[in-house]
Design a protein around this motif. Structure first.
Motif, mmCIF file in Angstrom:
data_model
loop_
_atom_site.group_PDB
_atom_site.id
_atom_site.type_symbol
_atom_site.label_atom_id
_atom_site.label_comp_id
_atom_site.label_asym_id
_atom_site.label_seq_id
_atom_site.Cartn_x
_atom_site.Cartn_y
_atom_site.Cartn_z
ATOM 1 N N ILE A 62 0.847 -1.195 0.000
ATOM 2 C CA ILE A 62 0.000 0.000 0.000
ATOM 3 C C ILE A 62 0.885 1.248 0.000
ATOM 4 O O ILE A 62 0.660 2.194 -0.760
ATOM 5 N N PHE A 63 1.920 1.225 0.848
ATOM 6 C CA PHE A 63 2.860 2.349 0.888
ATOM 7 C C PHE A 63 3.598 2.490 -0.435
ATOM 8 O O PHE A 63 3.712 3.591 -0.985
ATOM 9 N N TRP A 64 4.124 1.372 -0.946
ATOM 10 C CA TRP A 64 4.869 1.435 -2.207
ATOM 11 C C TRP A 64 3.974 1.879 -3.359
ATOM 12 O O TRP A 64 4.417 2.617 -4.253
ATOM 13 N N ASN A 68 4.522 5.128 -5.605
ATOM 14 C CA ASN A 68 4.581 5.049 -7.062
ATOM 15 C C ASN A 68 3.605 6.030 -7.704
ATOM 16 O O ASN A 68 3.942 6.717 -8.676
ATOM 17 N N ASP A 69 2.380 6.120 -7.163
ATOM 18 C CA ASP A 69 1.389 7.051 -7.702
ATOM 19 C C ASP A 69 1.834 8.498 -7.544
ATOM 20 O O ASP A 69 1.506 9.352 -8.369
ATOM 21 N N ARG A 70 2.586 8.766 -6.480
ATOM 22 C CA ARG A 70 2.982 10.150 -6.194
ATOM 23 C C ARG A 70 4.305 10.537 -6.846
ATOM 24 O O ARG A 70 4.431 11.606 -7.441
ATOM 25 N N SER A 361 -2.172 1.906 -8.523
ATOM 26 C CA SER A 361 -1.173 1.199 -7.711
ATOM 27 C C SER A 361 -1.592 1.132 -6.251
ATOM 28 O O SER A 361 -1.385 0.123 -5.569
ATOM 29 N N THR A 362 -2.204 2.202 -5.749
ATOM 30 C CA THR A 362 -2.649 2.211 -4.352
ATOM 31 C C THR A 362 -3.798 1.236 -4.147
ATOM 32 O O THR A 362 -3.800 0.450 -3.181
ATOM 33 N N LEU A 363 -4.783 1.266 -5.042
ATOM 34 C CA LEU A 363 -5.939 0.375 -4.917
ATOM 35 C C LEU A 363 -5.527 -1.083 -5.087
ATOM 36 O O LEU A 363 -6.010 -1.961 -4.373
ATOM 37 N N PHE A 364 -4.626 -1.342 -6.046
ATOM 38 C CA PHE A 364 -4.139 -2.706 -6.206
ATOM 39 C C PHE A 364 -3.284 -3.103 -5.003
ATOM 40 O O PHE A 364 -3.277 -4.269 -4.591
ATOM 41 N N GLY A 365 -2.562 -2.128 -4.426
ATOM 42 C CA GLY A 365 -1.764 -2.416 -3.243
ATOM 43 C C GLY A 365 -2.613 -2.911 -2.085
ATOM 44 O O GLY A 365 -2.212 -3.813 -1.349
ATOM 45 N N ILE A 366 -3.814 -2.333 -1.935
ATOM 46 C CA ILE A 366 -4.715 -2.782 -0.876
ATOM 47 C C ILE A 366 -5.184 -4.209 -1.157
ATOM 48 O O ILE A 366 -5.201 -5.070 -0.262
ATOM 49 N N ALA A 367 -5.555 -4.462 -2.420
ATOM 50 C CA ALA A 367 -5.959 -5.815 -2.797
ATOM 51 C C ALA A 367 -4.798 -6.788 -2.628
ATOM 52 O O ALA A 367 -4.969 -7.923 -2.162
ATOM 53 N N PHE A 368 -3.591 -6.322 -2.978
ATOM 54 C CA PHE A 368 -2.408 -7.167 -2.860
ATOM 55 C C PHE A 368 -2.080 -7.446 -1.397
ATOM 56 O O PHE A 368 -1.529 -8.496 -1.060
ATOM 57 N N CYS A 369 -2.424 -6.513 -0.527
ATOM 58 C CA CYS A 369 -2.251 -6.747 0.909
ATOM 59 C C CYS A 369 -3.090 -7.942 1.349
ATOM 60 O O CYS A 369 -2.632 -8.791 2.116
ATOM 61 N N SER A 370 -4.324 -8.014 0.859
ATOM 62 C CA SER A 370 -5.169 -9.168 1.143
ATOM 63 C C SER A 370 -4.557 -10.440 0.558
ATOM 64 O O SER A 370 -4.559 -11.502 1.195
ATOM 65 N N HIS A 371 -4.029 -10.325 -0.656
ATOM 66 C CA HIS A 371 -3.352 -11.453 -1.307
ATOM 67 C C HIS A 371 -2.213 -11.972 -0.434
ATOM 68 O O HIS A 371 -2.065 -13.179 -0.212
#
Length: 432
Positions: A62-64, A68-70, A361-371
């Protein structure tokens, strides 16, 4: 297909970065038995270290992703590759369970910067909202190229383990991360060149008009805070995040414990490493096909995901029911490879359909956190179950149950774009 050579080179480099990162993560299971035997502790110790690594990988994604988005992919991937190298190098000198519990998880935390969440977010931004089919194919190609990491890295790691002690082998694997630095530079340049690409639709576009339209579009787009508020209140996004938990549960259990499982069943040591490579070969085909199907059936990505998870459940049930041999393991590995990361382009595509790629990237990061939370349980429970029962049988049947549940979760998901309505500083989301 993708409009210009610069864009294509960015897609290729995004795939290489993800592939090396994913391949290194997949290779850690090969070190499970050598390190455990050499250090004299049970498999649960290193299984827990790997589990913590994938868990931290998810949380830090989520941080990364936000970084990346910023600030862009160059800073994100460059930092991550350097930190992963440092962590593996330090792990090669570890001589206690506590040292492994620090260095291996640190590798996972840094690895979020070179994961699919970052690279797919960068690739998605190479395409506008009027290029959904091209974007889906690009995400599939990026994921497919990333799958080659599982084909290449585990056999190299296995060869290094045969040639050297596990300590120098781990250092040499870590050196591979430095290849990502020039790749990140190319991907970053492709992103900067995107606004200058006049061949998006095969016609010349007036740059001044395009910039005015983009500025007007950006002015109407919600910021990150409002996007996250809308995401947490959007049921299809919640279901997608929950379903992605199962993907991590599946793939990390297999990549971490399949080599040891094969050796426990009396098969030669090459079978487990080869099986991981065969998974990667199947994955190259599966992810490319998944991206193409997502482009052909843009409104049915959820149904494709549901079918993928149900197919995994059936495959695990079959694998538990047939005699184990070199042929059955490799056949299982190839079919599993077809379903391995085929979920990623469809999941990422659904996110881009629901929300703008601006914060992808942030939204996928949250989903990836669940992954990665699922990955934690896949890695840790595998070792815990083995140490408690002396067998992996219970885990294989848990794989079956999880696959069925994920199939059910994805079926009702819809991929309509969320429309943001601003009222007194608050946000509501309605579907277009």
């Amino acid at each position: 297909m993708f409009g210009c050579s610069t864009r294509f080179s960015g897609i290729v480099c995004g795939g290489v970065i993800s592939g090396l990162g994913f391949g290194i993560n997949s290779s850690l299971g090969l070190f499970l038995k050598p390190i455990s035997d050499d250090q004299g502790f049970g498999r649960e110790v290193l299984s827990m270290a790997i589990a913590l690594a994938v868990l931290l990988n998810g949380f830090t994604s989520i941080f990364w992703g936000a970084l990346n988005d910023r600030y862009g992919v160059l800073l994100t991937c460059g930092s991550g590759a350097t930190l992963v190298f440092a962590s593996l190098f330090l792990a090669s000198f570890a001589s206690s369970s506590a040292a492994f519990m620090v260095t291996i998880p640190f590798q996972g935390a840094a690895g979020g910067a070179i994961s699919f969440g970052v690279t797919l977010g960068a690739v998605a931004r190479l395409f506008g909202d009027h290029e959904l089919a091209q974007r889906s194919r690009a995400l599939g190609l990026t994921t497919s190229l990333g799958s080659l990491g599982v084909v290449v890295v585990p056999p190299v790691a296995q060869a290094l383990l045969h040639a050297y002690h596990w300590r120098p082998a781990l250092r040499l694997v870590g050196l591979g991360t430095l290849v990502m630095l020039p790749m990140a530079l190319v991907l970053a340049r492709a992103g900067r060149a995107r606004s200058n690409d006049d061949d998006v639709k095969g016609v010349e576009i007036d740059k001044g008009e395009e910039e005015e339209e983009e500025e007007e579009e950006e002015g109407n787009e919600p910021d990150l805070h409002r996007t996250l508020l809308a995401a947490q209140a959007h049921p299809p996004y919640i279901l997608l995040v929950l379903g992605f938990f199962v993907c991590g549960f599946h793939v990390v259990f297999v990549s971490t414990h399949l080599p040891s499982y094969c050796e426990d069943e009396g098969l030669p040591s090459w079978v487990g490493a080869t099986a991981l490579s065969v998974i990667g070969i199947g994955n190259v085909i599966g992810t490319a096909t998944s991206g193409a199907l997502g482009a052909k059936f843009p409104g049915d990505k959820n149904k494709l995901l549901s079918a993928l998870y149900f197919s995994r459940a059936c495959l695990f049930a079959l694998f538990c029911s047939i005699p184990l041999s070199e042929a059955t393991v490799l056949g299982f590995a190839f079919v599993l490879g077809l379903l391995w990361l085929s979920t990623v382009p469809l999941t990422s595509g659904l996110l881009s359909d629901m929300f703008s790629p601006k914060y992808g990237s942030t939204l996928f990061g949250i989903a990836f956190c669940s992954h990665q939370l699922g990955s934690f349980f896949g890695a840790w429970l595998g070792g815990k179950t083995y140490d408690s029962t002396g067998s992996y049988d219970l885990m294989w049947w848990l794989m079956v149950i999880a696959g069925v549940l994920a199939s059910v979760l994805h079926w009702p998901i819809r991929n309509e774009r969320v429309k943001f309505l601003y009222t007194m500083g608050e946000i509501n989301d309605n579907k277009l």
